[in-house]
Design a protein around this motif. Structure first.
Motif, PDB file in Angstrom:
ATOM      1  N   HIS A  38       0.245 -18.357 -31.357  1.00 22.48           N
ATOM      2  CA  HIS A  38       0.795 -19.587 -30.622  1.00 22.48           C
ATOM      3  C   HIS A  38       0.729 -20.732 -31.568  1.00 22.48           C
ATOM      4  O   HIS A  38      -0.253 -20.871 -32.238  1.00 22.48           O
ATOM      5  N   ASP A  40       1.140 -24.733 -32.329  1.00 22.17           N
ATOM      6  CA  ASP A  40       1.175 -25.785 -31.865  1.00 22.17           C
ATOM      7  C   ASP A  40       1.838 -26.899 -32.519  1.00 22.17           C
ATOM      8  O   ASP A  40       1.141 -27.433 -33.837  1.00 22.17           O
ATOM      9  N   ASP A 180      -2.934 -22.949 -21.222  1.00 20.79           N
ATOM     10  CA  ASP A 180      -3.489 -23.562 -22.559  1.00 20.79           C
ATOM     11  C   ASP A 180      -4.421 -24.601 -22.629  1.00 20.79           C
ATOM     12  O   ASP A 180      -4.007 -25.668 -21.903  1.00 20.79           O
TER      13      ASP A 180
HETATM   14 ZN    ZN Z   1      -0.334 -25.137 -27.185  1.00 18.90          ZN
END
Ligand code: ZN
Ligand code: DX5
Length: 226
Positions: A38, A40, A180
């Motif tokens: 993931h 960001d 999340d």
């Molecule tokens: Zn995130």
């Protein structure tokens, strides 16, 4: 052999990795039971923090066998979709709050041949995506306010996750529901229990005292029988 829950996917968040050794950090995930990385992306406008952009996504790609999913916490994400696709993203999530024409952006992501997700801030109601839920591959429910790692899970989000799963059961049974923020071995069971199937975790994976392999195993173990 330890029992696992096949529905549950683990996406470690790069935000908590060692930015001075990103290639090594991302590469270390290959030995874990993680399903994707993931990434960001923060612009200092949609969220107060600035993290990294498509150049970094592209740079880490050769260092892992795992697919890269990008969580865009940026304004006007439609201007950057092509760059993230080119950088190697297999899925892009945009924030509903950042898109005036959310349906159009989702179609743009899908037209690029990758999976599309929508992220919702804790205060944003599910009705924001109700009319486009069948177009989505993933719904990302923020369980902290976006911008920083290491924050505390907001327990009020449990009922939102449960409602999202109900909506998905009715209109898009294949929808992945990701959570999340503040996800660790103590919060993971409760979110899976109410219907989340993707656990995004930064601090709990990269900050685990026993390392990333143990961290992912722990998340698998605590959700195995749910
Ligand atoms: Zn995130
Ligand atoms: C927060 C990010 C998260 C963050 C989660 O804005 O979207 O992905 O990395 O970090 P932890 O798991 O530490 O709460």
């Amino acid at each position: 052999m330890m029992q696992t829950n096949d529905r549950v996917k683990i996406f470690p968040s790069l935000l908590a990795a060692d930015f001075g050794n990103l290639s090594r950090s991302v590469g270390s995930l290959d030995a874990t039971s993680a399903d994707a990385v993931h990434c960001d992306v923060m612009d200092g406008r949609f969220v107060p923090n600035i993290s990294f952009g498509p150049m970094v996504v592209k740079a880490v790609k050769p260092h892992t066998r795992l697919p890269l999913c990008c969580h865009l916490m940026i304004e006007q994400p439609e201007n950057y979709i092509d760059e993230f696709v080119e950088a190697g993203a297999v899925e892009i999530s945009v924030h509903a709050e950042a898109c005036v024409h959310l349906h159009r952006v989702i179609q743009q992501i899908k037209a690029a041949g990758i999976h599309a997700g929508v992220a919702l801030n804790p205060s944003t109601p599910l009705c924001m995506i109700e009319n486009i839920i069948s177009d989505l591959d993933m719904l990302l429910i923020m369980t902290v306010n976006p911008g920083f790692g290491g924050q505390r899970f907001i327990p009020e989000m449990l009922s939102k996750i449960a409602q999202a799963r109900q909506l998905a059961d009715e209109f898009n049974p294949e929808l992945d529901i990701a959570v999340d923020g503040g996800i660790d071995a103590s919060t993971a069971p409760s979110v899976v229990e109410v219907g989340a199937n993707i656990l995004i975790a930064g601090t709990a994976v990269f900050g685990h005292p026993d390392g990333v392999v143990a961290a992912c195993s722990e998340l698998r173990d605590v959700t195995a029988r749910i």
